[in-house]
Design an enzyme around this catalytic site. Structure first.
Site: not given
Ligand code: AGP
Length: 624
Positions: A2, A27, A74, A100-101, A497, A501, A504, A520, A619
């Site tokens: 947010c 955000r 968000w 925000n929070g 990674e 990538k 997402e 395995h 982000k």
């Protein structure tokens, strides 16, 4: 998560708020809204989805109100619908709040406020705040500042809020507890935002609020107070970075621009942390990390905490520290560490890695480490280091010292150049430790330093020679639903990674495995529809990694190999090869990650997806 903005001055607020929100959309982008005060009443406009939906609803020419607040969301509590969008108001619609929070005790507050007659219109935690402030007025608060102050005492959680009231049309009140909030100081006009890019085009003079502080912004100035009401004197500071850095500069997406900025990130880190004139004959250290001696003294153990891509950088870091400096190094997800930290061991350095410097879990893990080591025998005292791209962020106020990753503003939600900066931090830290402890020979040190210096041009070679090819390859992923990434040793984190990538930004299910683990269990997933991307760089696990790749090929998987340019056998083993310049195995993650980033970028772009703002992500993850 947010983004909030606020403005009080003489210009029409709405356009300033929306332009600020554009810079904060990284955000969160589930919904957005702005509130202003027009002729003694609140004017609140909100829209579901991205900011352009809000922009389309605003008639900028007709509302010239010089005060307002804005928000890009968000979603945490309640669906991403317009009725849950901020700003939220009290029952009479006299007060508007953006937050925000997370307000952790919102359920109890909501029940209590409902009993007192307040009418709720959303599913959010934030909506309790305007009702609570309104109730504080009903209970006797005689100014907006006092009402907000009384309200924040009843809130628990991490939050940053901005409040306006139609009954106090000439002030904007802010409060901060564990979520970022910065004030911008102009001439006769004042701003606030979750992050500086939102206000840097209007002013370079900023004043970050600290935890437990509130502020009252009027056209005459800024007053800062503690939650207890004590006045705080604070000197504003000037920021130096250039707003052009947050534009796309001709690239189609921020992510593409940021991938291309990586050679420059490595060069900047080399200049910042390495004495470029050093030779093995020199008696001085080649490194300029500038960490306090207390970090190094009697150091026996290292533990690393981080999330997501930063965790992957930390996994490479663990490998480097153990290999070069021979210090046992543990790494843990910050979200796990904070609720189950390992037993205390003495002489331990804790490293929190976070590009944003705001990630709630990483911040909490580092804070827990600090507090649980207080009042202990000195050898158990905390030693805290942050590896971050934001030297003004929350984590830097908790730790003893910082390594700046020097990547510049990263806007794409998928981290690329900040990961590169984090890798650089670990090369210099591990080599510095090895040099001090005598666990590396001068010849080997010199060899690695020489290798580090050529990395920028090697990355450029990959970008120049591979991008078009990878763009074409991306078409073969049009119908892909699952993909497997394999790596061993120092390239296992790069396999993770690569998978992260791809997941997402292209929404393809992907998993990274250490190559040797496939047999395995995960090998059962393989068939002709599941491509395998294997990293097989020359070094101590080369033959093993090749055998593991061949095992995948034998199960009909289409096999992509990230290989060394000199590997002549690669075209026989792999269906498609993605060559990178020959490089010391220890430095290879810097190069092998580039094809991974390009692949995920082009697959997502080819699928027409929103590369820079993938669904459900943000982000900066400032909630648990
Ligand atoms: C990276 O591409 C992701 N968006 C995400 O995993 C990120 O690395 C993670 O949230 C940690 O963020 P931080 O570095 O700001 O702490």
């Amino acid at each position: 998560m947010c983004g909030i903005v606020g403005y009080i001055g003489t210009q029409p607020a709405q356009s300033i708020l929306v332009s600020g929100l554009e810079k904060l959309e990284y955000r969160g982008y589930d919904s957005a809204g702005v509130a202003t005060i027009v002729e003694g009443n609140l004017d609140c406009i909100r829209a579901k989805g991205k900011l352009h939906n809000l922009r389309d609803k605003i008639e900028f020419a007709t509302n010239r109100a010089p005060i307002g607040i804005g928000h890009t969301r968000w979603a945490t509590h309640g669906k991403p619908e317009e009725y849950n969008a901020h700003p939220h108001t009290d029952t009479q619609r006299r007060l508007a709040v953006v937050q925000n929070g997370i307000i952790e005790n919102y359920r109890e507050l909501r029940e209590e406020l409902k009993k007192q007659g307040h009418e709720f219109r959303s599913e959010t935690d934030t909506e309790v705040i305007p009702h609570l402030i309104c109730q504080c007025f009903a209970d006797g608060a005689d100014t907006l500042m006092v009402a907000v102050q009384q309200a924040v005492h009843k809130l628990s959680g991490a939050f940053a809020i901005a409040v306006i009231s139609a009954d106090y049309p000439d002030e904007l009140v802010l409060a901060r507890q564990q979520a970022p909030l910065v004030i911008g100081i102009g001439e006769g006009e004042y701003f606030c935002a979750s992050d500086t890019p939102a206000i840097v085009q209007y002013t370079r003079t900023i004043l970050p609020l600290e935890n437990g502080e509130m502020a009252r912004l009027t056209r005459d100035g800024v007053e800062v107070y503690t939650f207890a009401g004590e006045k705080v004197n604070r000197t504003p500071r000037t920021i130096t970075w250039n707003p052009i850095a947050v534009e796309k500069q001709g690239f189609r997406h921020f992510m593409a621009k940021e991938i291309y900025e990586q050679p420059a990130v490595v060069r900047t880190c080399l200049e910042a942390y390495l004495d470029l004139d050093w030779t093995p004959a020199s008696s001085k250290s080649p490194f300029k990390l500038d960490l306090p001696e207390s970090i190094y003294k009697d150091l026996e153990n290292i533990q690393i905490v981080a999330c997501g891509t930063s965790l992957h950088a930390g996994m490479v870091g663990k490998y480097l520290i153990e290999e070069l400096a021979q210090i046992p190094t543990a790494i843990q997800y910050a979200s796990e560490f904070r609720y189950s930290p390992p037993p205390l061991v003495p002489n331990t350095l804790t490293i929190g890695i976070t590009q944003s410097g705001e990630t709630a879990d990483t911040l909490a893990a580092v804070e827990i480490e600090k507090s649980r080591r207080q009042n202990k025998d000195p050898k158990y005292h905390s030693r805290l280091l942050a590896v971050t791209n934001r030297t003004d962020s929350a984590i830097t106020r908790v730790v003893d010292c910082v390594i700046d990753t020097h990547a510049g503003m990263e806007i794409g939600v998928a981290a690329t150049k900040t990961f590169m900066g984090q890798l650089m931090a670990f090369y210099f830290l591990s080599l510095d430790l090895a040099h001090r402890r005598g666990t590396i020979t001068p010849a080997r040190l010199s060899e690695i330093i020489t290798g580090l210096k050529v990395l920028p041009s090697q990355i450029e070679v990959i970008l120049e020679t591979q991008e078009k090819y990878i763009e074409e390859l991306s078409h073969s992923f049009l119908d892909t639903h699952d993909a497997i990434f394999l790596g061993r040793g120092i390239n296992f984190p790069i396999a993770l990674e690569g998978a992260l990538k791809l997941k997402e930004i292209s929404y393809i299910h992907a998993e990274g495995y250490p190559s040797g683990e496939m047999k395995h269990g995960p090998i059962a997933l393989l068939d002709a529809k599941v491509p395998v991307i294997a990293i097989t760089m020359p070094g101590k696990v080369y033959e093993k990694a090749i055998s593991n790749a061949q095992e995948a090929k034998a199960r009909d998987s289409h096999l992509y190999g990230v290989v060394a340019a000199s590997d002549k056998d690669a075209t026989e083993i792999f269906d498609k090869v993605l060559p990178v310049p020959d490089v010391d195995e220890l430095l290879s993650p810097v190069l092998t990650v580039i094809p991974m980033q390009l692949m995920s970028y082009h697959i997502a772009a080819m699928r027409g997806l929103d590369v820079d703002q993938p669904r459900n992500l943000a982000k900066s993850v400032t909630v648990e």
